[in-house]
Design a protein around this motif. Structure first.
Motif, PDB file in Angstrom:
ATOM      1  N   ASN A 140      17.738  14.928  16.750  1.00 64.70           N
ATOM      2  CA  ASN A 140      18.379  16.219  16.992  1.00 64.70           C
ATOM      3  C   ASN A 140      17.412  17.211  17.633  1.00 64.70           C
ATOM      4  N   VAL A 141      16.141  17.126  17.333  1.00 63.54           N
ATOM      5  CA  VAL A 141      15.140  17.993  17.972  1.00 63.54           C
ATOM      6  C   VAL A 141      14.922  17.528  19.412  1.00 63.54           C
ATOM      7  N   LEU A 142      14.827  16.226  19.625  1.00 67.45           N
ATOM      8  CA  LEU A 142      14.670  15.700  20.985  1.00 67.45           C
ATOM      9  C   LEU A 142      15.840  16.112  21.872  1.00 67.45           C
ATOM     10  N   GLN A 143      17.059  16.008  21.350  1.00 64.35           N
ATOM     11  CA  GLN A 143      18.225  16.392  22.148  1.00 64.35           C
ATOM     12  C   GLN A 143      18.274  17.907  22.382  1.00 64.35           C
ATOM     13  N   ALA A 144      17.786  18.680  21.423  1.00 62.15           N
ATOM     14  CA  ALA A 144      17.706  20.130  21.627  1.00 62.15           C
ATOM     15  C   ALA A 144      16.762  20.445  22.790  1.00 62.15           C
ATOM     16  N   LEU A 201      15.755  33.396  16.116  1.00 62.95           N
ATOM     17  CA  LEU A 201      16.874  32.795  15.409  1.00 62.95           C
ATOM     18  C   LEU A 201      16.558  31.340  15.075  1.00 62.95           C
ATOM     19  N   ALA A 202      16.753  30.981  13.812  1.00 64.97           N
ATOM     20  CA  ALA A 202      16.616  29.580  13.406  1.00 64.97           C
ATOM     21  C   ALA A 202      17.968  28.903  13.551  1.00 64.97           C
ATOM     22  N   LEU A 203      18.007  27.810  14.274  1.00 59.73           N
ATOM     23  CA  LEU A 203      19.246  27.064  14.484  1.00 59.73           C
ATOM     24  C   LEU A 203      19.636  26.261  13.244  1.00 59.73           C
ATOM     25  N   THR A 204      18.883  26.425  12.178  1.00 57.43           N
ATOM     26  CA  THR A 204      19.119  25.712  10.925  1.00 57.43           C
ATOM     27  C   THR A 204      19.831  26.582   9.892  1.00 57.43           C
ATOM     28  N   ASN A 205      20.143  27.823  10.226  1.00 56.71           N
ATOM     29  CA  ASN A 205      20.631  28.781   9.225  1.00 56.71           C
ATOM     30  C   ASN A 205      22.107  28.687   8.890  1.00 56.71           C
ATOM     31  N   ASP A 206      22.943  28.413   9.853  1.00 56.73           N
ATOM     32  CA  ASP A 206      24.387  28.530   9.646  1.00 56.73           C
ATOM     33  C   ASP A 206      24.957  27.226   9.102  1.00 56.73           C
ATOM     34  N   THR A 207      25.218  27.201   7.792  1.00 54.65           N
ATOM     35  CA  THR A 207      25.702  25.969   7.169  1.00 54.65           C
ATOM     36  C   THR A 207      27.075  25.562   7.687  1.00 54.65           C
ATOM     37  N   GLY A 256      14.277  22.307  13.355  1.00 56.51           N
ATOM     38  CA  GLY A 256      13.548  21.263  12.652  1.00 56.51           C
ATOM     39  C   GLY A 256      14.408  20.748  11.513  1.00 56.51           C
ATOM     40  N   ASN A 257      13.970  19.705  10.867  1.00 58.00           N
ATOM     41  CA  ASN A 257      14.701  19.075   9.765  1.00 58.00           C
ATOM     42  C   ASN A 257      13.898  19.175   8.470  1.00 58.00           C
ATOM     43  N   GLY A 258      14.595  19.261   7.346  1.00 55.69           N
ATOM     44  CA  GLY A 258      13.930  19.262   6.045  1.00 55.69           C
ATOM     45  C   GLY A 258      12.956  20.416   5.915  1.00 55.69           C
ATOM     46  N   GLY A 259      11.698  20.093   5.623  1.00 55.96           N
ATOM     47  CA  GLY A 259      10.669  21.132   5.509  1.00 55.96           C
ATOM     48  C   GLY A 259      10.502  21.903   6.803  1.00 55.96           C
ATOM     49  N   SER A 260      10.699  21.244   7.923  1.00 57.26           N
ATOM     50  CA  SER A 260      10.604  21.922   9.219  1.00 57.26           C
ATOM     51  C   SER A 260      11.771  22.875   9.435  1.00 57.26           C
ATOM     52  N   ALA A 261      12.931  22.578   8.844  1.00 63.54           N
ATOM     53  CA  ALA A 261      14.062  23.509   8.894  1.00 63.54           C
ATOM     54  C   ALA A 261      13.717  24.765   8.103  1.00 63.54           C
ATOM     55  N   LEU A 314      26.325  23.778  10.955  1.00 59.04           N
ATOM     56  CA  LEU A 314      25.646  22.505  10.686  1.00 59.04           C
ATOM     57  C   LEU A 314      26.611  21.461  10.136  1.00 59.04           C
ATOM     58  N   THR A 315      27.450  21.857   9.186  1.00 63.09           N
ATOM     59  CA  THR A 315      28.339  20.873   8.565  1.00 63.09           C
ATOM     60  C   THR A 315      29.552  20.566   9.439  1.00 63.09           C
ATOM     61  N   ALA A 316      30.125  21.574  10.086  1.00 61.46           N
ATOM     62  CA  ALA A 316      31.280  21.319  10.956  1.00 61.46           C
ATOM     63  C   ALA A 316      30.883  20.432  12.124  1.00 61.46           C
ATOM     64  N   HIS A 317      29.764  20.752  12.752  1.00 62.22           N
ATOM     65  CA  HIS A 317      29.327  19.958  13.904  1.00 62.22           C
ATOM     66  C   HIS A 317      29.014  18.527  13.472  1.00 62.22           C
ATOM     67  N   SER A 318      28.285  18.379  12.379  1.00 56.58           N
ATOM     68  CA  SER A 318      27.907  17.041  11.922  1.00 56.58           C
ATOM     69  C   SER A 318      29.132  16.228  11.521  1.00 56.58           C
ATOM     70  N   ASN A 319      30.144  16.885  11.000  1.00 58.51           N
ATOM     71  CA  ASN A 319      31.381  16.204  10.624  1.00 58.51           C
ATOM     72  C   ASN A 319      32.216  15.830  11.851  1.00 58.51           C
ATOM     73  N   ASP A 320      32.356  16.776  12.785  1.00 54.40           N
ATOM     74  CA  ASP A 320      33.230  16.571  13.945  1.00 54.40           C
ATOM     75  C   ASP A 320      32.570  15.789  15.071  1.00 54.40           C
ATOM     76  N   TYR A 321      31.261  15.879  15.192  1.00 60.21           N
ATOM     77  CA  TYR A 321      30.533  15.190  16.261  1.00 60.21           C
ATOM     78  C   TYR A 321      29.507  14.249  15.635  1.00 60.21           C
ATOM     79  N   GLU A 322      28.252  14.619  15.756  1.00 62.10           N
ATOM     80  CA  GLU A 322      27.178  13.815  15.168  1.00 62.10           C
ATOM     81  C   GLU A 322      25.989  14.721  14.896  1.00 62.10           C
ATOM     82  N   PHE A 323      25.201  14.356  13.924  1.00 63.10           N
ATOM     83  CA  PHE A 323      24.063  15.186  13.540  1.00 63.10           C
ATOM     84  C   PHE A 323      23.026  15.277  14.658  1.00 63.10           C
ATOM     85  N   GLU A 324      22.934  14.268  15.495  1.00 63.03           N
ATOM     86  CA  GLU A 324      21.927  14.244  16.559  1.00 63.03           C
ATOM     87  C   GLU A 324      22.101  15.380  17.563  1.00 63.03           C
ATOM     88  N   THR A 325      23.307  15.951  17.662  1.00 64.31           N
ATOM     89  CA  THR A 325      23.548  17.014  18.647  1.00 64.31           C
ATOM     90  C   THR A 325      23.746  18.387  17.998  1.00 64.31           C
TER      91      THR A 325
END
Length: 187
Positions: free
Chosen positions: A123-127, A76-82, A47-52, A85-96
């Motif tokens: 990003n939730v839809l693509q998950a 496991l929360a897929l929101t935990n590993d910063t 989830g994102n924000g409060g949902s994360a 989250l940051t490497a993927h969003s930088n190298d690819y896109e936040f949606e994935t």
């Protein structure tokens, strides 16, 4: 400035009432989770924000304990590993950012619980799409706007509200009901 406490409480109660009306869906979701856990599978949350934050909260409730001292439940929360989250969003896109983790960590028989108050978080839809490809059972927790996520969800539990705060309160209530049922199912 005044706050209309009565109006907020009424909105909250309407949201909670809509959840109580979906007892069968909550029990079905919990049954799927129990089946997965008893077969050495795991529950993934996103989830994102409060949902994360709620995803992290719920992963902890399963791994540590809810009320009853019981065995840890693989979660496991897929929101935990910063770093991810940051490497993927930088190298690819936040949606994935979540679908990539599903591709790497997800296994057939796992459960994915995605929370999106809008029902439109890409990003939730693509998950959910990545989870379907891997044979992962998907549970969506949403607000009134659930049309986009329904096609990729095995089970949708809707909080009848269009207000983010009421939807988030509802998601916490749903998740705690699931935890109550898990406490009964596991020692």
């Amino acid at each position: 400035m005044t706050l209309n406490f009565t109006k907020i409480a009424e909105e909250h109660q309407l949201a909670i009432d809509s959840i109580i009306e979906q007892q069968d869906k909550i029990e079905q979701a919990t049954g799927q989770i129990i089946h997965a856990l008893k077969n050495n599978k795991k529950v993934l949350w996103c989830g994102n924000g409060g949902s994360a934050a709620e995803a992290q909260h719920m992963a902890a409730e399963l791994m540590v304990r809810y009320v009853k001292n019981r065995q840890p439940l693989a979660s496991l929360a897929l929101t935990n590993d910063t770093s991810i989250l940051t490497a993927h969003s930088n190298d690819y896109e936040f949606e994935t950012v979540f679908s990539r983790q599903i591709q790497g960590l997800g296994q057939i028989g796992d459960i994915l619980i995605g929370m999106t108050t809008s029902g439109k978080s890409q990003n939730v839809l693509q998950a959910f799409r990545a989870a379907k490809e891997k044979g992962i059972f998907t549970i969506a927790l949403v607000g009134q706007n659930s049309k986009q996520i329904e096609a990729d969800s095995d089970l949708v539990i809707t909080v009848n509200s269009d207000k983010t705060a009421r939807i988030q309160e509802g998601h916490t209530f749903i998740n705690h009901l699931i935890c109550e049922l898990l406490d009964l199912a596991f020692d």
